[in-house]
Structures are given as C-alpha cells and as structure tokens.
Design an enzyme around this catalytic site. Structure first.
Site, PDB file in Angstrom:
ATOM      1  N   CYS A 293       1.641  46.725 -52.202  1.00  0.00           N
ATOM      2  CA  CYS A 293       1.288  45.637 -50.284  1.00  0.00           C
ATOM      3  C   CYS A 293       2.060  44.944 -50.991  1.00  0.00           C
ATOM      4  O   CYS A 293       2.245  44.517 -51.565  1.00  0.00           O
ATOM      5  CB  CYS A 293       0.038  45.641 -50.411  1.00  0.00           C
ATOM      6  SG  CYS A 293      -0.546  44.311 -49.208  1.00  0.00           S
TER       7      CYS A 293
ATOM      8  N   CYS B 125       3.699  41.330 -43.757  1.00  0.00           N
ATOM      9  CA  CYS B 125       2.393  41.926 -42.624  1.00  0.00           C
ATOM     10  C   CYS B 125       1.867  41.403 -41.795  1.00  0.00           C
ATOM     11  O   CYS B 125       2.180  41.172 -40.797  1.00  0.00           O
ATOM     12  CB  CYS B 125       2.684  43.547 -42.173  1.00  0.00           C
ATOM     13  SG  CYS B 125       3.633  44.477 -44.139  1.00  0.00           S
TER      14      CYS B 125
ATOM     15  N   THR C 176      -4.785  38.986 -47.732  1.00  0.00           N
ATOM     16  CA  THR C 176      -3.674  39.488 -48.328  1.00  0.00           C
ATOM     17  C   THR C 176      -2.512  38.454 -48.524  1.00  0.00           C
ATOM     18  O   THR C 176      -1.454  38.248 -48.345  1.00  0.00           O
ATOM     19  CB  THR C 176      -3.497  40.719 -47.664  1.00  0.00           C
ATOM     20  OG1 THR C 176      -4.227  41.400 -47.515  1.00  0.00           O
ATOM     21  CG2 THR C 176      -1.765  40.966 -48.390  1.00  0.00           C
TER      22      THR C 176
ATOM     23  N   GLU D 261      -4.743  40.057 -53.152  1.00  0.00           N
ATOM     24  CA  GLU D 261      -5.764  39.620 -52.160  1.00  0.00           C
ATOM     25  C   GLU D 261      -6.715  38.293 -53.238  1.00  0.00           C
ATOM     26  O   GLU D 261      -7.180  38.228 -54.290  1.00  0.00           O
ATOM     27  CB  GLU D 261      -6.751  40.631 -51.608  1.00  0.00           C
ATOM     28  CG  GLU D 261      -6.801  41.262 -50.754  1.00  0.00           C
ATOM     29  CD  GLU D 261      -5.924  42.330 -51.448  1.00  0.00           C
ATOM     30  OE1 GLU D 261      -5.512  42.873 -51.702  1.00  0.00           O
ATOM     31  OE2 GLU D 261      -4.747  42.551 -50.514  1.00  0.00           O
TER      32      GLU D 261
ATOM     33  N   HIS E 178      -2.029  45.847 -36.528  1.00  0.00           N
ATOM     34  CA  HIS E 178      -1.980  45.702 -38.051  1.00  0.00           C
ATOM     35  C   HIS E 178      -2.240  46.937 -38.106  1.00  0.00           C
ATOM     36  O   HIS E 178      -2.319  47.727 -39.931  1.00  0.00           O
ATOM     37  CB  HIS E 178      -2.766  45.131 -38.910  1.00  0.00           C
ATOM     38  CG  HIS E 178      -3.053  45.025 -40.404  1.00  0.00           C
ATOM     39  ND1 HIS E 178      -1.436  43.694 -40.629  1.00  0.00           N
ATOM     40  CD2 HIS E 178      -3.372  45.214 -41.612  1.00  0.00           C
ATOM     41  CE1 HIS E 178      -1.417  43.758 -41.952  1.00  0.00           C
ATOM     42  NE2 HIS E 178      -2.762  44.512 -42.490  1.00  0.00           N
TER      43      HIS E 178
ATOM     44  N   TYR F 273      -0.229  49.986 -40.816  1.00  0.00           N
ATOM     45  CA  TYR F 273      -0.547  50.846 -41.897  1.00  0.00           C
ATOM     46  C   TYR F 273       0.230  52.410 -41.408  1.00  0.00           C
ATOM     47  O   TYR F 273       0.092  53.465 -42.486  1.00  0.00           O
ATOM     48  CB  TYR F 273      -1.623  52.020 -41.819  1.00  0.00           C
ATOM     49  CG  TYR F 273      -2.326  50.149 -42.429  1.00  0.00           C
ATOM     50  CD1 TYR F 273      -2.128  48.680 -42.761  1.00  0.00           C
ATOM     51  CD2 TYR F 273      -3.783  50.399 -43.220  1.00  0.00           C
ATOM     52  CE1 TYR F 273      -3.046  47.380 -43.593  1.00  0.00           C
ATOM     53  CE2 TYR F 273      -4.628  49.374 -43.518  1.00  0.00           C
ATOM     54  CZ  TYR F 273      -4.200  48.260 -44.021  1.00  0.00           C
ATOM     55  OH  TYR F 273      -4.786  46.927 -44.002  1.00  0.00           O
TER      56      TYR F 273
ATOM     57  N   CYS G 269       3.993  51.028 -43.715  1.00  0.00           N
ATOM     58  CA  CYS G 269       2.841  51.163 -45.336  1.00  0.00           C
ATOM     59  C   CYS G 269       2.933  51.996 -46.115  1.00  0.00           C
ATOM     60  O   CYS G 269       3.691  51.672 -47.562  1.00  0.00           O
ATOM     61  CB  CYS G 269       2.648  49.613 -44.718  1.00  0.00           C
ATOM     62  SG  CYS G 269       0.895  49.412 -45.334  1.00  0.00           S
TER      63      CYS G 269
ATOM     64  N   GLU H 271      -8.248  50.000 -48.825  1.00  0.00           N
ATOM     65  CA  GLU H 271      -7.651  49.476 -47.994  1.00  0.00           C
ATOM     66  C   GLU H 271      -7.100  49.927 -47.090  1.00  0.00           C
ATOM     67  O   GLU H 271      -7.131  50.033 -45.472  1.00  0.00           O
ATOM     68  CB  GLU H 271      -6.448  48.160 -48.697  1.00  0.00           C
ATOM     69  CG  GLU H 271      -5.761  47.446 -47.226  1.00  0.00           C
ATOM     70  CD  GLU H 271      -4.322  46.706 -47.346  1.00  0.00           C
ATOM     71  OE1 GLU H 271      -4.253  46.716 -48.349  1.00  0.00           O
ATOM     72  OE2 GLU H 271      -4.814  45.714 -46.927  1.00  0.00           O
TER      73      GLU H 271
HETATM   74 FE1  SF4 Z   1      -0.180  45.425 -47.529  1.00  0.00          FE
HETATM   75 FE2  SF4 Z   1       0.603  47.146 -45.473  1.00  0.00          FE
HETATM   76 FE3  SF4 Z   1      -1.330  44.762 -44.839  1.00  0.00          FE
HETATM   77 FE4  SF4 Z   1       1.969  45.246 -45.002  1.00  0.00          FE
HETATM   78  S1  SF4 Z   1       0.320  45.979 -43.429  1.00  0.00           S
HETATM   79  S2  SF4 Z   1       0.147  44.002 -45.569  1.00  0.00           S
HETATM   80  S3  SF4 Z   1       1.599  46.344 -46.153  1.00  0.00           S
HETATM   81  S4  SF4 Z   1      -1.533  46.957 -46.251  1.00  0.00           S
HETATM   82 FE    FE Z   2      -3.926  45.477 -44.699  1.00  0.00          FE
END
Ligand code: SF4
Ligand code: FE
Length: 484
Positions: free
Chosen positions: A100, A104, A191, A257, A292, A296, A299, A447
C-alpha cells in the site's frame, strides 16, 4: 513546478514533530525507524515516479486551479480520462512497491470534499467550498501527502454516536469558539498517517439530527498539538528488526496503519469544511467510499501482478512450471486480477461531472469493483499458496542460510532446479509469504475485505444503485405483461 523530489519529501517529514507510540514506546525518529521506514519508501515512490518522463502522463496532471503541473495525487479529476489515469497510476505503484503506497486516501478525500462542500454551500449558503479550495491550493503548491481520515472506532455498533457510553468513540465537537472548533475522538486504521503532511477528516457514517455534533469535516497538520498516533501491528513486523533482506519478503516497501487520537485538538475555522450539517454527512461518506472502491481496482491489481509474477517464478525455480494444472492456475490468477482492473477502469470510464465540475466515478460499478476485491485477492492468494508449496512457511531463516556450517545444508536441501541459486528461491517464496501472510497481507487481504467499507456496505449501495424497477419493466415488456 510545485513538485517535491523524493529526497525533499523525506526531508519534509523529518521536520514534523509527530508524537508516535510503537510497541509501547515513543518513537523519536519515525522516518528512520526500521519498522516504519519501508512504508515511507512506498509514499516516496509516488514522488519518485512523478520525476520520470516515461510516467509523466499517469503521474502528473494539470491543476484546474492555476494550470500548473502537479502530482496526480493532489489533483481533482476533471474528466473521465483523469479517473482512468488515476487507476492506471495506482496499478503502476502497486507493481513498483508490492504494498500500500498510502497516498490515495487523501486524493479520494479531497475529491469527495470538493463536490460535497460545493453542493452544501449552494443549498445552505455556507462558505465551506471556498475554504476547501484554499486548503487544496496549499496542498498542490507544496505537493503534500494528505491522509484522508474516515473510520471512527464506533464502540457499540447498535448505538448511534450520541448514545455511546463514551462519546469519544466518534469524533465530535467539544467546543465552538470564535476562532475555530475543538474536537476529540479518534480515527482507526489510518493508512499512511505518519508519512503525510496534513489530515483531512470526514464523518464516518450518515448522521441524524441528534448527531449533528459528529457531522464534521476539517483539515489539520499531522503534528498539531492534540494529535498522537499509536502504530498498528502487522504480522511478521518484527522481522524488520532482524537485519537481512530475505525473511521480510519485501525489504524496501510496506504500508502502515495507526490509531489516530484527537485529544482536544483545535481547528481554526479556515480549515473546517463541515460543522453540524448532518444532512450532507451521508453524501460525503458515499462519495469518498466510491472513490476509494475505485482505487482498489488499481492498487490491488498492481500488487496482484507482483504476486502472480512471484508465483510463476517459484514454479520455475521448483521445476513445476510446465505442468498443465500450474499453467491453468496462473491463468486463473491473471483472469481474476484483470477482472478487478476491468471494474476499476469501467467505473472510471463511466464517470460523470458533479456540480462543482469534479468528476465522480459510476457508483454502481465502483461498488461492484470493491465487492469483487473482497473475494478475488483471497482466491488469488489461495492459488498462490497452492503453487508456492509448503516450503513458503516452513523453510529456515536467512540467518541459517548465512551460517558458516548449516548454511551449506540449507543451500543443499532447499535447492530446486539446479541452475537457480537457493537464495533466489528463498527470496521469491518469502515475497509470496509477505503478500499473502506477512506485513503486505494487511493491504492485500484484510484491507481488500474491509478497506473502503466492508462487503455489506457495497451490497447496500448495489441494492440502491442497481435499478431493479427498470429491470422489471424490461422483463415485462419482453414478456408482454401490461400494467403495474
Ligand atoms: Fe493503499 Fe490501495 Fe488505499 Fe492506495 S487505494 S491507500 S494503495 S489500499
Ligand atoms: Fe485502503
């Protein structure tokens, strides 16, 4: 250009006066702490790639505020192409860090707060949007990493915020003053907080009238007086204290986190973007979560790419790569991973403008994306464990491999294909372990389940957005059924 180099970014973090507890102790220098530093390296990568001409199209954007070239992580999406590029950027960073990269959350929070404050002002005559744009201007000019903060601890889930035995279980106003507000409470699972410059707080759920004191959005410096952090444990995290680079699986990168605590934090009015307008709290939650959930689809896919590559190598190193079932399982992993990406791209391509001009993803498709993310990485991880074999979790340590006597024995008995060094085989198996069971599993597995909202939250949105009535009408028309 308002872009920080990776080195300037690291230096900017050193200047912060963060109060961080890790395993019961105050950390004096988070940047260089061996458990924290890999997570800083992941965010640093968002600055490093922005300097590389080959990634310019994905990593940079043009500010709609002043036309300057900015890091895409500080950008408000101006069209669906921006939304698509966001997902592609996230896949790229997942590939480069296998973890991660944290930046983001703030990007998603800023995009959500922008459109919601705009609509709130229009309806209520407030001036939150103007304040928010001033904050965003600072973020873009300074190339800050912003940490979006949504999830409150929530205490007894059967009770609303104002009915909790301990009112701090939801972030709330303690005092309204002429110059600002004082807030207390906490945000969980935060995060990348320690690698950020500012925090953008949002309400955690849709609030009712009786919970207006909890309908809050504001920004604050990460090192303001009245904030402290308690670092979250990750499985195998103390391997980072052992030295060496094999057993950690990914020695360079990671995520983190924290539990973020607000203890009578003062926030000046200029940084307050919602204060009691409970009827807009649900909209802010829905939009942030939507962005968000789109994220995903980028990422997790990038991390999945690394995992699939690692598994393919592990089968080559053990001599099993030509077996048809091995090939088929790798195909299945790719199929699942690309399905997630397809959803991330689809909800972006179907984006449309909000009243402020900032583009929003298609919410139904973004929720379908995240619902798949609650499942497919688990299946990909299952297949990875299948193909990696039990050695991934039973093999001796790096120290055994380096030992003057038993090192030779480890080398001999962990050998797979004769031409591949045992150390390479150990490295790739530890990387698979790291993503499926170790520190990176926080981001890749749990996550995937709970980040951006647990599975049921997406099902509620899918039921709301799914337009079942229209589907019934379609069926009636085909079946020649008249009337209601
Ligand atoms: Fe982390 Fe993915 Fe959330 Fe970006 S989108 S903060 S990489 S979990
Ligand atoms: Fe996240």
């Amino acid at each position: 250009m308002p872009l920080m180099t990776p080195e300037q970014y690291e230096e900017s973090l050193r200047k912060l006066k963060l109060k961080v507890y890790l395993q019961g102790e105050l950390v004096s220098n988070p940047v260089d702490h061996p458990i924290i530093r890999p997570s800083m390296n992941s965010v640093k990568m968002t600055y490093a790639l922005a300097q590389e001409p080959q990634y310019e199209d994905l990593m940079l954007a043009t500010s709609h505020l002043n036309g300057s070239r900015i890091n895409r992580f500080t950008h408000l999406h101006q069209n669906s192409d921006d939304l698509v590029k966001k997902v592609k950027m996230q896949r790229l960073l997942g590939q480069k860090t296998a973890s991660c990269f944290q930046r983001c959350v703030g990007m998603d929070a800023m995009n959500a707060v922008d459109s919601v404050t705009f609509e709130m002002d229009r309806k209520l005559g407030t001036n939150y949007h103007e304040r928010f744009i001033k904050f965003l201007t600072r973020v873009q000019d300074k190339d800050w990493t912003v940490d979006g903060a949504m999830t409150d601890p929530k205490g007894d889930r059967s009770l609303s915020p104002s009915k909790q035995a301990d009112l701090d279980l939801f972030v709330h106003i303690v005092e309204k003053r002429a110059d600002g507000i004082v807030v207390s409470g906490a945000k969980a699972h935060q995060t990348g907080a320690l690698n950020s410059h500012a925090i953008l707080v949002m309400p955690t759920i849709s609030m009712g009238k009786e919970d207006a004191d909890y309908a809050l959005s504001f920004a604050t410096p990460v090192d303001a007086e009245g904030i402290y952090y308690i670092y979250g444990r990750q499985s195998c995290d103390t391997r980072k204290l052992e030295g060496g680079s094999i057993d950690v699986g990914n020695s360079q990168f990671g995520g983190h986190e924290v539990l973020m605590v607000f203890d009578n934090l003062f926030v000046p009015w200029e940084n307050v973007f919602m204060c009691g307008e409970y009827e807009f709290s649900g909209l802010l939650v829905e939009r942030f979560a939507g962005y968000h959930r789109q994220s995903y689809g980028g990422c997790k896919v990038g991390v999945g790419d690394v995992l699939i590559g690692a598994v393919a190598l592990a089968t080559e190193y053990s001599g099993s790569s030509r077996a048809s079932h091995v090939k088929d399982k790798l195909i299945e992993m790719i199929h699942l991973n690309e399905t997630l990406y397809g959803c991330g791209i689809a909800c972006s391509a179907e984006g449309c403008p909000t009243a402020s001009g900032t583009y929003l993803i298609d919410l139904l498709l973004a929720n379908v994306c995240k619902q798949n993310v609650t499942r497919f990485p688990y299946e990909i991880a299952r297949l990875a464990e299948d193909l990696a074999g039990g050695l991934m979790v039973t093999m001796p340590s790096e120290k055994d491999l380096r030992h003057p006597e038993i090192g030779k024995i480890v080398e001999k008995y962990l050998k797979g294909v004769a031409t591949v060094p045992t150390e390479d085989r150990m490295r790739i198996l530890r990387l698979i372990e790291n993503i499926t069971l170790g520190t990176a599993a926080v981001g890749y597995r749990t996550e995937s389940m709970h980040g951006a909202g647990s599975p049921q939250a997406q099902r509620i949105m899918i039921s709301r957005q799914g337009n079942l009535e229209q589907k019934k009408e379609l069926a009636k028309a085909i079946a020649c059924i008249a009337g209601k």
